[in-house]
Design a protein around this motif. Sequence first.
Motif, mmCIF file in Angstrom:
data_model
loop_
_atom_site.group_PDB
_atom_site.id
_atom_site.type_symbol
_atom_site.label_atom_id
_atom_site.label_comp_id
_atom_site.label_asym_id
_atom_site.label_seq_id
_atom_site.Cartn_x
_atom_site.Cartn_y
_atom_site.Cartn_z
ATOM 1 N N ASN A 11 -6.082 3.480 -1.748
ATOM 2 C CA ASN A 11 -6.222 4.698 -2.475
ATOM 3 C C ASN A 11 -7.509 5.268 -2.671
ATOM 4 O O ASN A 11 -7.609 6.262 -3.743
ATOM 5 C CB ASN A 11 -5.322 4.618 -4.008
ATOM 6 C CG ASN A 11 -4.071 3.828 -3.566
ATOM 7 O OD1 ASN A 11 -3.043 4.914 -3.130
ATOM 8 N ND2 ASN A 11 -3.651 2.899 -4.237
ATOM 9 N N SER A 12 -8.342 5.010 -1.813
ATOM 10 C CA SER A 12 -9.653 5.606 -2.183
ATOM 11 C C SER A 12 -9.662 7.239 -1.955
ATOM 12 O O SER A 12 -8.867 7.651 -1.006
ATOM 13 C CB SER A 12 -10.859 5.033 -1.148
ATOM 14 O OG SER A 12 -11.994 5.815 -1.001
ATOM 15 N N GLN A 13 -10.593 7.711 -2.775
ATOM 16 C CA GLN A 13 -10.647 9.243 -2.784
ATOM 17 C C GLN A 13 -11.289 9.605 -1.180
ATOM 18 O O GLN A 13 -11.521 10.762 -1.016
ATOM 19 C CB GLN A 13 -11.360 9.851 -3.702
ATOM 20 C CG GLN A 13 -12.874 9.181 -3.900
ATOM 21 C CD GLN A 13 -13.771 9.837 -5.197
ATOM 22 O OE1 GLN A 13 -13.535 11.227 -5.413
ATOM 23 N NE2 GLN A 13 -14.630 8.825 -5.738
ATOM 24 N N TYR A 14 -11.982 8.809 -0.608
ATOM 25 C CA TYR A 14 -12.515 8.873 0.868
ATOM 26 C C TYR A 14 -11.537 8.402 1.810
ATOM 27 O O TYR A 14 -12.077 7.811 2.658
ATOM 28 C CB TYR A 14 -13.994 8.101 0.685
ATOM 29 C CG TYR A 14 -14.940 8.584 -0.201
ATOM 30 C CD1 TYR A 14 -15.505 9.908 0.098
ATOM 31 C CD2 TYR A 14 -15.237 7.889 -1.594
ATOM 32 C CE1 TYR A 14 -16.307 10.324 -1.001
ATOM 33 C CE2 TYR A 14 -15.996 8.269 -2.452
ATOM 34 C CZ TYR A 14 -16.862 9.576 -2.157
ATOM 35 O OH TYR A 14 -17.701 9.937 -2.899
ATOM 36 N N ILE A 42 -10.399 0.837 11.685
ATOM 37 C CA ILE A 42 -11.352 -0.502 10.884
ATOM 38 C C ILE A 42 -10.429 -1.021 9.841
ATOM 39 O O ILE A 42 -10.493 -2.191 9.582
ATOM 40 C CB ILE A 42 -12.612 0.335 10.323
ATOM 41 C CG1 ILE A 42 -13.355 0.573 11.617
ATOM 42 C CG2 ILE A 42 -13.472 -0.920 9.543
ATOM 43 C CD1 ILE A 42 -14.665 1.741 11.101
ATOM 44 N N TYR A 43 -9.815 -0.085 8.859
ATOM 45 C CA TYR A 43 -8.998 -0.799 7.618
ATOM 46 C C TYR A 43 -8.117 -1.597 8.258
ATOM 47 O O TYR A 43 -7.672 -2.639 7.846
ATOM 48 C CB TYR A 43 -8.394 0.449 7.130
ATOM 49 C CG TYR A 43 -7.940 0.156 5.465
ATOM 50 C CD1 TYR A 43 -8.578 -0.184 4.325
ATOM 51 C CD2 TYR A 43 -6.723 -0.272 5.432
ATOM 52 C CE1 TYR A 43 -7.974 -0.195 3.208
ATOM 53 C CE2 TYR A 43 -5.891 -0.699 4.486
ATOM 54 C CZ TYR A 43 -6.741 -0.719 3.149
ATOM 55 O OH TYR A 43 -6.175 -1.131 2.028
ATOM 56 N N ALA A 44 -7.396 -1.153 9.398
ATOM 57 C CA ALA A 44 -5.971 -1.907 10.006
ATOM 58 C C ALA A 44 -6.632 -3.252 10.394
ATOM 59 O O ALA A 44 -5.852 -4.214 10.204
ATOM 60 C CB ALA A 44 -5.492 -0.960 11.332
ATOM 61 N N PHE A 45 -7.743 -3.278 11.198
ATOM 62 C CA PHE A 45 -8.425 -4.472 11.466
ATOM 63 C C PHE A 45 -8.437 -5.622 10.110
ATOM 64 O O PHE A 45 -8.085 -6.775 10.563
ATOM 65 C CB PHE A 45 -9.729 -4.413 12.206
ATOM 66 C CG PHE A 45 -9.696 -4.079 13.470
ATOM 67 C CD1 PHE A 45 -9.114 -4.936 14.426
ATOM 68 C CD2 PHE A 45 -10.133 -2.931 13.971
ATOM 69 C CE1 PHE A 45 -9.106 -4.526 15.922
ATOM 70 C CE2 PHE A 45 -10.291 -2.546 15.216
ATOM 71 C CZ PHE A 45 -9.561 -3.433 16.089
ATOM 72 N N GLY A 46 -8.921 -5.320 9.301
ATOM 73 C CA GLY A 46 -9.210 -5.836 8.007
ATOM 74 C C GLY A 46 -7.602 -6.314 7.377
ATOM 75 O O GLY A 46 -7.550 -7.371 7.119
ATOM 76 N N PHE A 62 0.793 -1.235 0.100
ATOM 77 C CA PHE A 62 0.075 0.026 0.067
ATOM 78 C C PHE A 62 0.809 1.127 0.175
ATOM 79 O O PHE A 62 1.839 1.102 1.037
ATOM 80 C CB PHE A 62 -0.832 -0.005 1.284
ATOM 81 C CG PHE A 62 -1.712 -1.039 1.251
ATOM 82 C CD1 PHE A 62 -2.406 -1.655 0.153
ATOM 83 C CD2 PHE A 62 -2.391 -1.622 2.569
ATOM 84 C CE1 PHE A 62 -3.297 -2.668 0.074
ATOM 85 C CE2 PHE A 62 -3.307 -2.596 2.372
ATOM 86 C CZ PHE A 62 -3.735 -3.401 1.297
ATOM 87 N N THR A 63 0.662 2.136 -0.896
ATOM 88 C CA THR A 63 1.295 3.627 -1.061
ATOM 89 C C THR A 63 1.120 4.411 -0.008
ATOM 90 O O THR A 63 1.899 5.019 0.649
ATOM 91 C CB THR A 63 1.155 3.896 -2.143
ATOM 92 O OG1 THR A 63 1.503 2.989 -3.150
ATOM 93 C CG2 THR A 63 1.990 5.390 -2.564
ATOM 94 N N PRO A 64 -0.242 4.586 0.252
ATOM 95 C CA PRO A 64 -0.660 5.677 1.371
ATOM 96 C C PRO A 64 -0.187 5.385 2.724
ATOM 97 O O PRO A 64 -0.321 4.312 3.058
ATOM 98 C CB PRO A 64 -1.847 5.802 1.231
ATOM 99 C CG PRO A 64 -2.486 5.194 0.047
ATOM 100 C CD PRO A 64 -1.494 4.222 -0.228
ATOM 101 N N GLN A 65 0.637 6.203 3.303
ATOM 102 C CA GLN A 65 1.043 5.931 4.782
ATOM 103 C C GLN A 65 -0.238 5.678 5.697
ATOM 104 O O GLN A 65 0.036 4.678 6.430
ATOM 105 C CB GLN A 65 1.651 7.162 5.282
ATOM 106 C CG GLN A 65 2.457 6.928 6.562
ATOM 107 C CD GLN A 65 3.111 8.286 7.152
ATOM 108 O OE1 GLN A 65 3.234 9.143 6.416
ATOM 109 N NE2 GLN A 65 3.892 8.206 8.356
ATOM 110 N N HIS A 66 -1.179 6.418 5.552
ATOM 111 C CA HIS A 66 -2.282 5.976 6.568
ATOM 112 C C HIS A 66 -2.881 4.494 6.428
ATOM 113 O O HIS A 66 -3.601 4.039 7.535
ATOM 114 C CB HIS A 66 -3.371 7.165 6.453
ATOM 115 C CG HIS A 66 -4.043 7.169 5.057
ATOM 116 N ND1 HIS A 66 -3.525 8.488 4.274
ATOM 117 C CD2 HIS A 66 -4.856 6.598 4.245
ATOM 118 C CE1 HIS A 66 -4.152 8.220 3.116
ATOM 119 N NE2 HIS A 66 -4.820 7.403 3.084
ATOM 120 N N ALA A 67 -2.548 3.917 5.195
ATOM 121 C CA ALA A 67 -3.292 2.534 4.989
ATOM 122 C C ALA A 67 -2.285 1.267 5.826
ATOM 123 O O ALA A 67 -2.845 0.419 5.780
ATOM 124 C CB ALA A 67 -3.096 2.368 3.741
#
Length: 431
Positions: free
Chosen positions: A124-127, A172-176, A33-38
């Motif tokens: 990379n979602s716009q949301y 939530i994303y981190a859990f998945g 994953f590119t985005p750091q927050h991901a």
Amino acid sequence: MPTRFTLTRFARMGLFVSAVALAGCTDASIGDFTPQHANRQLPPKIQQAMKAKDMKKTSPIVARVFKEEAKLEIWKQKANGRYDIIASYDICKWSGKLGPKFTEGDRQAPEGFYTVRSSQMKPNSQYHLAFNIGFPNAYDRANGRTGSNLMVHGACSSAGCYSMTDAQIEEIYAFGRDAFQGGQTEFQVQAFPFRMTAANMARYRNDPNYEFWKMLKVGYDHFELTKVPPKVDVCERRYVFNQISADGKPFNPVGACPASTQPDSLKMAYSSYQSSYEAAFASALKSSAPAPKPTIAGLKEANIVSEWTRKRARGERVPLEPPTLNADGSITQSERMGRIASAEGRRMAALEAEQAAKKKASAEKEAAIAAAKAAKQAQQVETAAAAKAAEIAAQTPVQALDAQTAQTNMAAEGNGAGAKLKKRLLGMFGG
């Protein structure tokens, strides 16, 4: 299939039936994953809670959504194979009303049992971050329901999705993400209109969606009893839960349900639960409760909202809020009109402004022509009137002179006759 089947063994089996292999899924697909927050890690507080509940960081999860309560829960597997709640979030926004999604554009957030695989994770979602919940599923397709890109995402903005704050979706994303890295190939999203308690079911017993909700409640109850995500199948266009085909036949979503069985322990537990539930339901019918929230009135209302959505997407001016179908068949919609702030909306606004300018110019031209015509007609009338007046003015002095001359002559003639008469009389009398 053995006739006796303990809940513990059934829980372990649940891990197997929920781990359906995903073709083409690799660790790279969820790791690069590119985005750091991901890639942010769960907060220390949650990690400590997981440790206290005997949960591994990478153990499987299940997500549960409750519309009316506006809650999204993450449940995680413990070492004993059962699941326990580890986090609960307030849903920032969800669109539509209580009730299922029927058609593309009805702005309904889905209800039902959905499957999320690693390919549905959207770093990379716009949301901010997102995952697609997998609508339409087999049940939706069997019942002709349509829609796409139904997500759980950040940005707190929803048009059919479950939207969270950015900080919430990161967790939530981190859990998945962690569960996929631990080997879980898919996780379940259970989306409900409300917590399916006896009191809530009694509140909505007269709702047109009630039969659909009763069907969902079976899966809800199985999870409550076993603390394991239920095995979900579809046959005869309805959900069936934790059914094991007796002869190995697959479940056909639009075909007849095959002969199937359930573990005895589950059947006994469910039967016992149903007895207590029915008593609680009967009691709830007699007690006061909050009024039901608005619900979608089936496919007819869904189509009305969908048409509103299409017009809005085209950049047309529409009521600011989606229309509502009333019980008597009438439609209520906001008097406030607006246009979506988008490239298409701006294009439509410019087009309408151009058309309005042309209409105004045309109206002004027509008004100018009409005014010129009226002025010409007025000039013609005025000219004719002036000519008539001149004619009358030219005739009036001659007629007056003739009349005056005649009068003078008559007067003169009268004076001469009188003089002659006077002279004659004087002669007669010696004057």
